[in-house]
Write an enzyme that holds these catalytic residues in place. Structure first.
Site, PDB file in Angstrom:
ATOM      1  N   HIS A 186      -8.840   6.262   3.967  1.00  0.00           N
ATOM      2  CA  HIS A 186      -8.096   7.197   4.810  1.00  0.00           C
ATOM      3  C   HIS A 186      -7.689   8.460   4.054  1.00  0.00           C
ATOM      4  O   HIS A 186      -7.388   9.480   4.678  1.00  0.00           O
ATOM      5  CB  HIS A 186      -6.861   6.506   5.395  1.00  0.00           C
ATOM      6  CG  HIS A 186      -7.184   5.542   6.492  1.00  0.00           C
ATOM      7  ND1 HIS A 186      -6.275   5.169   7.456  1.00  0.00           N
ATOM      8  CD2 HIS A 186      -8.324   4.867   6.798  1.00  0.00           C
ATOM      9  CE1 HIS A 186      -6.835   4.309   8.292  1.00  0.00           C
ATOM     10  NE2 HIS A 186      -8.078   4.099   7.899  1.00  0.00           N
ATOM     11  N   GLU A 187      -7.693   8.397   2.726  1.00  0.00           N
ATOM     12  CA  GLU A 187      -7.298   9.570   1.950  1.00  0.00           C
ATOM     13  C   GLU A 187      -8.362  10.661   1.957  1.00  0.00           C
ATOM     14  O   GLU A 187      -8.065  11.821   1.650  1.00  0.00           O
ATOM     15  CB  GLU A 187      -6.981   9.172   0.499  1.00  0.00           C
ATOM     16  CG  GLU A 187      -8.178   8.833  -0.375  1.00  0.00           C
ATOM     17  CD  GLU A 187      -8.649   7.388  -0.241  1.00  0.00           C
ATOM     18  OE1 GLU A 187      -9.467   6.961  -1.073  1.00  0.00           O
ATOM     19  OE2 GLU A 187      -8.207   6.690   0.698  1.00  0.00           O
ATOM     20  N   ASP A 246     -15.369   1.572  -0.854  1.00  0.00           N
ATOM     21  CA  ASP A 246     -16.501   2.015  -1.673  1.00  0.00           C
ATOM     22  C   ASP A 246     -16.162   1.610  -3.094  1.00  0.00           C
ATOM     23  O   ASP A 246     -15.371   2.267  -3.763  1.00  0.00           O
ATOM     24  CB  ASP A 246     -16.678   3.529  -1.544  1.00  0.00           C
ATOM     25  CG  ASP A 246     -17.801   4.078  -2.432  1.00  0.00           C
ATOM     26  OD1 ASP A 246     -18.422   3.289  -3.170  1.00  0.00           O
ATOM     27  OD2 ASP A 246     -18.043   5.300  -2.390  1.00  0.00           O
ATOM     28  N   SER A 273     -17.355  -0.326  -6.916  1.00  0.00           N
ATOM     29  CA  SER A 273     -18.260  -0.992  -7.837  1.00  0.00           C
ATOM     30  C   SER A 273     -17.695  -2.379  -8.128  1.00  0.00           C
ATOM     31  O   SER A 273     -16.531  -2.665  -7.834  1.00  0.00           O
ATOM     32  CB  SER A 273     -18.398  -0.187  -9.134  1.00  0.00           C
ATOM     33  OG  SER A 273     -17.193  -0.222  -9.863  1.00  0.00           O
ATOM     34  N   TRP A 301     -13.841 -12.935 -13.073  1.00  0.00           N
ATOM     35  CA  TRP A 301     -15.051 -13.716 -12.782  1.00  0.00           C
ATOM     36  C   TRP A 301     -15.560 -13.499 -11.361  1.00  0.00           C
ATOM     37  O   TRP A 301     -16.737 -13.668 -11.084  1.00  0.00           O
ATOM     38  CB  TRP A 301     -14.789 -15.210 -13.018  1.00  0.00           C
ATOM     39  CG  TRP A 301     -13.557 -15.727 -12.324  1.00  0.00           C
ATOM     40  CD1 TRP A 301     -13.484 -16.230 -11.056  1.00  0.00           C
ATOM     41  CD2 TRP A 301     -12.236 -15.769 -12.853  1.00  0.00           C
ATOM     42  NE1 TRP A 301     -12.192 -16.591 -10.751  1.00  0.00           N
ATOM     43  CE2 TRP A 301     -11.387 -16.319 -11.849  1.00  0.00           C
ATOM     44  CE3 TRP A 301     -11.650 -15.412 -14.081  1.00  0.00           C
ATOM     45  CZ2 TRP A 301     -10.020 -16.513 -12.022  1.00  0.00           C
ATOM     46  CZ3 TRP A 301     -10.284 -15.610 -14.249  1.00  0.00           C
ATOM     47  CH2 TRP A 301      -9.487 -16.148 -13.234  1.00  0.00           C
ATOM     48  N   ILE A 323     -11.750   6.881   9.873  1.00  0.00           N
ATOM     49  CA  ILE A 323     -12.686   5.883   9.349  1.00  0.00           C
ATOM     50  C   ILE A 323     -12.038   5.107   8.206  1.00  0.00           C
ATOM     51  O   ILE A 323     -11.377   5.681   7.339  1.00  0.00           O
ATOM     52  CB  ILE A 323     -13.984   6.570   8.872  1.00  0.00           C
ATOM     53  CG1 ILE A 323     -14.775   7.082  10.086  1.00  0.00           C
ATOM     54  CG2 ILE A 323     -14.844   5.633   8.025  1.00  0.00           C
ATOM     55  CD1 ILE A 323     -15.915   8.007   9.740  1.00  0.00           C
ATOM     56  N   HIS A 327     -19.127  11.295  -8.783  1.00  0.00           N
ATOM     57  CA  HIS A 327     -20.508  11.132  -8.334  1.00  0.00           C
ATOM     58  C   HIS A 327     -21.043  12.395  -7.653  1.00  0.00           C
ATOM     59  O   HIS A 327     -22.080  12.371  -7.001  1.00  0.00           O
ATOM     60  CB  HIS A 327     -20.609   9.927  -7.405  1.00  0.00           C
ATOM     61  CG  HIS A 327     -20.397   8.635  -8.119  1.00  0.00           C
ATOM     62  ND1 HIS A 327     -19.148   8.225  -8.553  1.00  0.00           N
ATOM     63  CD2 HIS A 327     -21.262   7.677  -8.510  1.00  0.00           C
ATOM     64  CE1 HIS A 327     -19.266   7.061  -9.166  1.00  0.00           C
ATOM     65  NE2 HIS A 327     -20.533   6.707  -9.154  1.00  0.00           N
TER      66      HIS A 327
END
Length: 332
Positions: A305-306, A172, A174, A224, A168, A44
């Protein structure tokens, strides 16, 4: 190949300026694309940039447009993006949600007529860095079949939840097993997906990213369950923003623009004191990561964390960019 952050930003900035974007807007947009890539989210960032420019040239994105507030209900506001640049507007909307949360404990901004926000995690992270819980999601054009269907009728509709832990913690994701951006990343690298990501033309589950990109039969996350989540996220974003649904974006527009998004910030410190907050978060993280491993060579990870490690590596060693993607950007 490897490039520096400065080289990457300069390349983005050059292309934006050449398309008539004013210098201040171009610099801010180039910065966000470069930061996303530097954080390791190539799908992205750099990989998405040529597609962004295509939409800019097509008039889907209006570079000098500014978001406009439509309705204010205390902790809730409704805005119209007016098809402005997606990542810059999303950053402004999460900033506004944080301002509302500072006053009310929680802030919610519903945005209509928006463009693709690129890396959604940027906006959750933005809130968490300031000590807030950040939650946001977006709808999209129909790019995924609902469970049991062959035809795309729902969006991947990514959802972000970021927690102000140290470091943090952020999801994230989809509503598909993989975003189309990650399908591209794996295809360009010549890799199969680590788990099934969609169906082939015969209806069999497949790990081949190129097949899924072509036939668009991407697999909903949790089968589903991901399909259902996609639908309700679309409904909420559409209703709160009074904006376009996945159905409207797909049927009424020539491409993915005019979408609907939600930004939520919650000020944790109004509900719990700092030392107690930190202790509770640390106990959760320790409890999860000290579980007995199924594979001694595979660490138990916490979501998000990565990114701290990836960012440090890219700053130290340079940012990896696929040769073919870099060639596309140089040719723009």
């Amino acid at each position: 190949m490897k490039v520096t952050f400065e080289q990457l930003k300069a390349a983005f900035n050059r292309v934006l300026i050449s398309r008539g974007v004013d210098s201040e807007t171009a610099d801010a947009c180039a910065e966000m694309f470069a930061r996303t890539t530097e954080s390791g989210v190539y799908s992205h960032g750099v990989n998405r940039f040529p597609r962004f420019i295509q939409q800019l040239e097509n008039g889907d994105i209006i570079p000098d447009a500014q978001p406009k507030r439509i309705t204010s209900l205390g902790a809730i506001e409704q805005w119209d993006a007016q098809r402005s640049i997606g990542n810059l507007t999303a950053k402004k909307m999460m900033d506004r949600a944080i301002e509302l949360a500072a006053d009310h404990g929680i802030g919610l901004v519903a945005l209509r007529n928006a463009n693709h926000w690129m890396r959604g995690g940027s906006y959750g992270w933005q809130a968490a860095e300031k000590g807030y819980i950040g939650i946001c999601w977006t709808n999209s054009i129909a790019v995924m079949p609902p469970w049991g269907a062959k035809e795309c009728r729902i969006g991947t509709n990514p959802l972000i939840v970021a927690i102000p832990s140290t470091p943090i913690t952020m999801v994230d994701m989809s509503m598909s097993m993989f975003s189309y951006g990650m399908l591209e990343v794996n295809r360009l690298a010549g890799r199969q997906l680590p788990v099934d990501g969609g169906f082939d033309d015969e209806g069999n589950l497949t790990k081949e990213p190129g097949v899924i990109e072509k036939n668009r039969r991407i697999l909903p996350m949790g089968y589903w369950k991901g399909s259902g989540m996609s639908i309700v996220l679309d409904m909420i974003a559409t209703l709160l923003s009074d904006g376009a649904s996945v159905a409207e974006v797909t049927q009424d527009n020539s491409d993915e623009y005019g979408i609907s998004q939600i930004f939520i910030a919650i000020e944790v410190d109004k509900l719990i004191d700092g030392p107690t907050r930190d202790a509770k978060l640390q106990r959760i993280m320790d409890y999860v990561t000290t579980a007995e491993r199924a594979d001694e060579n595979q660490a138990i990870r916490l979501p998000g964390h990565e990114f701290t490690t990836l960012l440090a590596e890219n700053r130290r060693n340079g940012i990896t960019v696929d040769d073919s993607v870099w060639a596309k950007i140089q040719a723009l």
